[in-house]
Design a protein around this motif. Structure first.
Motif, PDB file in Angstrom:
ATOM      1  N   VAL A 142       0.939  -1.457   9.407  1.00 13.27           N
ATOM      2  CA  VAL A 142       1.844  -0.449   8.831  1.00 13.27           C
ATOM      3  C   VAL A 142       1.263   0.917   9.156  1.00 13.27           C
ATOM      4  N   PRO A 143       2.064   1.847   9.682  1.00 10.69           N
ATOM      5  CA  PRO A 143       1.527   3.176   9.985  1.00 10.69           C
ATOM      6  C   PRO A 143       0.940   3.837   8.735  1.00 10.69           C
ATOM      7  N   VAL A 144      -0.165   4.532   8.913  1.00 12.42           N
ATOM      8  CA  VAL A 144      -0.839   5.172   7.788  1.00 12.42           C
ATOM      9  C   VAL A 144       0.103   6.127   7.067  1.00 12.42           C
ATOM     10  N   TRP A 145       0.865   6.918   7.831  1.00 12.68           N
ATOM     11  CA  TRP A 145       1.749   7.898   7.197  1.00 12.68           C
ATOM     12  C   TRP A 145       2.784   7.231   6.309  1.00 12.68           C
ATOM     13  N   LYS A 146       3.267   6.059   6.711  1.00 15.33           N
ATOM     14  CA  LYS A 146       4.274   5.368   5.908  1.00 15.33           C
ATOM     15  C   LYS A 146       3.656   4.779   4.648  1.00 15.33           C
ATOM     16  N   ALA A 147       2.472   4.220   4.776  1.00 11.29           N
ATOM     17  CA  ALA A 147       1.794   3.668   3.598  1.00 11.29           C
ATOM     18  C   ALA A 147       1.493   4.770   2.585  1.00 11.29           C
ATOM     19  N   LEU A 148       1.072   5.952   3.072  1.00 11.70           N
ATOM     20  CA  LEU A 148       0.778   7.067   2.175  1.00 11.70           C
ATOM     21  C   LEU A 148       2.045   7.562   1.481  1.00 11.70           C
ATOM     22  N   ARG A 149       3.147   7.532   2.198  1.00  9.94           N
ATOM     23  CA  ARG A 149       4.390   7.999   1.584  1.00  9.94           C
ATOM     24  C   ARG A 149       4.865   7.031   0.514  1.00  9.94           C
ATOM     25  N   VAL A 150       4.675   5.726   0.737  1.00  9.55           N
ATOM     26  CA  VAL A 150       4.991   4.758  -0.312  1.00  9.55           C
ATOM     27  C   VAL A 150       4.113   5.025  -1.532  1.00  9.55           C
ATOM     28  N   ALA A 151       2.831   5.296  -1.304  1.00  8.10           N
ATOM     29  CA  ALA A 151       1.916   5.592  -2.411  1.00  8.10           C
ATOM     30  C   ALA A 151       2.364   6.830  -3.176  1.00  8.10           C
ATOM     31  N   ASP A 152       2.926   7.786  -2.470  1.00  9.13           N
ATOM     32  CA  ASP A 152       3.426   8.991  -3.130  1.00  9.13           C
ATOM     33  C   ASP A 152       4.563   8.649  -4.087  1.00  9.13           C
ATOM     34  N   HIS A 153       5.356   7.633  -3.751  1.00 10.99           N
ATOM     35  CA  HIS A 153       6.478   7.233  -4.592  1.00 10.99           C
ATOM     36  C   HIS A 153       6.027   6.459  -5.833  1.00 10.99           C
ATOM     37  N   THR A 154       4.876   5.778  -5.766  1.00 12.76           N
ATOM     38  CA  THR A 154       4.484   4.876  -6.855  1.00 12.76           C
ATOM     39  C   THR A 154       3.535   5.521  -7.860  1.00 12.76           C
ATOM     40  N   ARG A 155       3.154   6.788  -7.658  1.00 15.77           N
ATOM     41  CA  ARG A 155       2.120   7.376  -8.510  1.00 15.77           C
ATOM     42  C   ARG A 155       2.508   7.462  -9.983  1.00 15.77           C
ATOM     43  N   LEU A 156       3.796   7.557 -10.268  1.00 14.21           N
ATOM     44  CA  LEU A 156       4.221   7.673 -11.661  1.00 14.21           C
ATOM     45  C   LEU A 156       4.470   6.315 -12.317  1.00 14.21           C
ATOM     46  N   LEU A 157       4.234   5.232 -11.576  1.00 14.99           N
ATOM     47  CA  LEU A 157       4.444   3.893 -12.130  1.00 14.99           C
ATOM     48  C   LEU A 157       3.210   3.406 -12.876  1.00 14.99           C
ATOM     49  N   SER A 158       3.440   2.464 -13.789  1.00 10.96           N
ATOM     50  CA  SER A 158       2.310   1.806 -14.446  1.00 10.96           C
ATOM     51  C   SER A 158       1.593   0.919 -13.440  1.00 10.96           C
ATOM     52  N   GLU A 159       0.422   0.425 -13.832  1.00 11.61           N
ATOM     53  CA  GLU A 159      -0.365  -0.406 -12.921  1.00 11.61           C
ATOM     54  C   GLU A 159       0.385  -1.685 -12.554  1.00 11.61           C
ATOM     55  N   ASP A 160       1.063  -2.304 -13.544  1.00 12.75           N
ATOM     56  CA  ASP A 160       1.823  -3.532 -13.268  1.00 12.75           C
ATOM     57  C   ASP A 160       3.018  -3.251 -12.373  1.00 12.75           C
ATOM     58  N   ALA A 161       3.681  -2.133 -12.608  1.00 18.53           N
ATOM     59  CA  ALA A 161       4.851  -1.790 -11.790  1.00 18.53           C
ATOM     60  C   ALA A 161       4.433  -1.505 -10.356  1.00 18.53           C
ATOM     61  N   ALA A 162       3.308  -0.821 -10.176  1.00 22.49           N
ATOM     62  CA  ALA A 162       2.817  -0.553  -8.824  1.00 22.49           C
ATOM     63  C   ALA A 162       2.454  -1.853  -8.115  1.00 22.49           C
ATOM     64  N   ALA A 163       1.865  -2.796  -8.855  1.00 24.95           N
ATOM     65  CA  ALA A 163       1.514  -4.089  -8.264  1.00 24.95           C
ATOM     66  C   ALA A 163       2.773  -4.842  -7.838  1.00 24.95           C
ATOM     67  N   TYR A 164       3.857  -4.708  -8.609  1.00 24.43           N
ATOM     68  CA  TYR A 164       5.125  -5.345  -8.247  1.00 24.43           C
ATOM     69  C   TYR A 164       5.648  -4.780  -6.925  1.00 24.43           C
ATOM     70  N   VAL A 165       5.621  -3.451  -6.788  1.00 23.68           N
ATOM     71  CA  VAL A 165       6.059  -2.817  -5.544  1.00 23.68           C
ATOM     72  C   VAL A 165       5.175  -3.275  -4.387  1.00 23.68           C
ATOM     73  N   ASP A 166       3.869  -3.366  -4.634  1.00 26.60           N
ATOM     74  CA  ASP A 166       2.933  -3.784  -3.583  1.00 26.60           C
ATOM     75  C   ASP A 166       3.254  -5.188  -3.091  1.00 26.60           C
ATOM     76  N   ARG A 167       3.575  -6.086  -4.020  1.00 28.85           N
ATOM     77  CA  ARG A 167       3.901  -7.470  -3.627  1.00 28.85           C
ATOM     78  C   ARG A 167       5.190  -7.516  -2.811  1.00 28.85           C
TER      79      ARG A 167
END
Length: 459
Positions: A142-167
């Protein structure tokens, strides 16, 4: 007895002798065109860039672990539209990173304060809360820029919600569109934290805003507006603009509909400024006071020696002299001629507070924070800035309040300098040298220049 005859070339080879197949001549290599050579070269360069990007984010993730703090007061926080949100760089469950350390890293990366905080936050979020996506990025899947942009979207999520997006994105991030990522993040928020989803909806209404685009006005004298409105307010505005644009057409305006709509919005604004606003007592219904309509001031600079380009002081940008003539020709316009400010002048005062005339001189000389690579604006006549005027030599230690001893620093870099984590001096008005742990930097009107390993110039 019938005698058969075998074709000459189909005779079997004698015993003990191997048949030899005919060898086709080697094909001549097809020469590459210059375009094909360049495409191959570009592909190689991109592979190198991708490899270095992976190495960089890997190093930043490890660097962040060297600067973890326990006290939230020392931790770096995100900013939104120039305001400190108080939110850590990454979401719940990620470590807190020293703000001063991030500022130091920004100087190395060549990033502004807000950009550097955001970038480090994305790396920390990705490496700690999205482990599967992080591994795919490190593996180059996965391109680094795309992974970082996904991370930018998940910062306001709880830890469980972020793990759901990651899966969900573990095997599909490469082909996902951004609307799909947005919907997935929204689904995770509602699924794992419905109360936060409602709070986010409420905050969206609290963050309604209008940006008139005056900070990006160019030579053509136009501004691009953007706004977030309540839907009902947006409908009212649409109806008002549409009605006025239609009326302009009926009165003989030959411009197309889009241009008439833009004119209509300007006319609506000017008519509002012509009206006095009445403050009414809600109990008695009586007018308690009247607020007169203000006049809009355009600050325009023209030189008698050069009439090819002017200067729009409100936005600190070049402007067409023809556009200036158009503005000066508007009905009700008053022209006021003022003397030009001497940016090298020295007019010290005894007080610690900086008078408006000195502040104007400093902010016209330095348009943004003078820390290396920082772009936080000092403001203009249409928008206040987010910089303090810092005394290079402390006023308490005898430093004068004079443009030769004043420089604009944004609040974050002002704190860093006051805490002794950075030092600087003025070579002459508008030119500075900074000394940080990472090296020495020269900041002048052309930008930031690393001077590590060399002596700062004296002039």
């Amino acid at each position: 007895m019938e005698l058969g005859t075998a074709p000459l070339f189909d005779l079997p080879a004698p015993l003990g002798v191997e048949a030899v197949e005919p060898v086709a001549p080697a094909a001549e290599p097809v020469p590459l065109t210059r375009s094909q050579e360049l495409l191959a070269e570009i592909s190689d360069h991109r592979a190198v860039v991708a490899e270095r990007e992976i190495a960089t984010v890997r190093a930043i993730a490890e660097w962040a672990l060297e600067h973890v703090v326990d006290d939230e007061a020392d931790a770096a926080t995100l900013t939104g539209r120039g305001l400190d949100t108080g939110l850590p760089l990454a979401g719940p469950g990620a470590p807190l990173i020293s703000d001063f350390a991030v500022m130091e890293l920004n100087a190395v990366l060549g990033r502004s304060l807000d950009s550097g905080r955001n970038y480090v936050g994305q790396v920390v979020e990705l490496s700690h809360l999205l482990p599967q996506l992080w591994q795919r990025a490190l593996d180059g899947q996965v391109p680094v820029w795309k992974a970082l942009r996904v991370a930018d979207h998940t910062r306001l999520l709880s830890e469980d919600a972020a793990a759901y997006v990651d899966r969900q994105l573990a095997i599909s991030a490469q082909g996902c569109t951004w609307p799909q990522v947005d919907r997935l993040v929204e689904e995770a928020l509602v699924r794992f934290d419905p109360e936060a989803a409602e709070e986010r909806r409420r905050q969206a209404h609290e963050h309604r805003h209008v940006n008139t685009g005056l900070d990006a006005v160019g030579f053509n004298g136009t501004a691009n507006l953007s706004a977030t409105l309540d839907a009902a307010d947006a409908l009212d505005l649409e109806n008002a603009i549409s009605r006025r644009a239609k009326l302009l057409g009926q009165l003989g305006d030959e411009d197309n509909l889009d241009v008439r709509r833009s004119k209509a919005l300007g006319e609506i604004a000017r008519e509002d400024l012509m009206l006095d606003l009445h403050v009414v007592d809600p109990k008695t219904g009586e007018i308690t006071r009247t607020v007169p309509g203000p006049k809009t001031e355009l600050v325009l600079h023209l030189s008698a020696d050069d009439t090819t380009v002017g200067r729009f002081g409100n936005t600190q940008t070049p402007i067409s002299p023809e556009q200036i003539k158009t503005w000066l020709g508007l009905s009700g316009t008053t022209v006021l001629v003022r003397p030009v400010v001497d940016l090298d002048g020295h007019q010290a005062v005894d007080s610690y507070e900086t008078p408006d005339r000195l502040r104007r001189q400093v902010t016209e000389r330095d348009h943004h924070c003078v820390f290396p690579h920082c772009t936080v604006s000092t403001g203009s006549t249409i928008r206040p800035g987010r910089c303090d005027l810092d005394h290079l030599e402390s006023h308490a230690e005898g430093g004068v309040t004079c443009p030769c001893n004043l420089a604009p620093l944004c609040r974050g870099h002002h704190r860093m300098k006051t805490a002794g984590r950075a030092a600087y001096r003025m070579l002459h008005p508008g030119t500075y040298t900074w000394t940080l742990d990472s090296g020495t930097y020269l900041v002048d009107p052309t930008g930031t220049h690393p001077l590590t390993g060399t002596s700062p110039p004296d002039h």
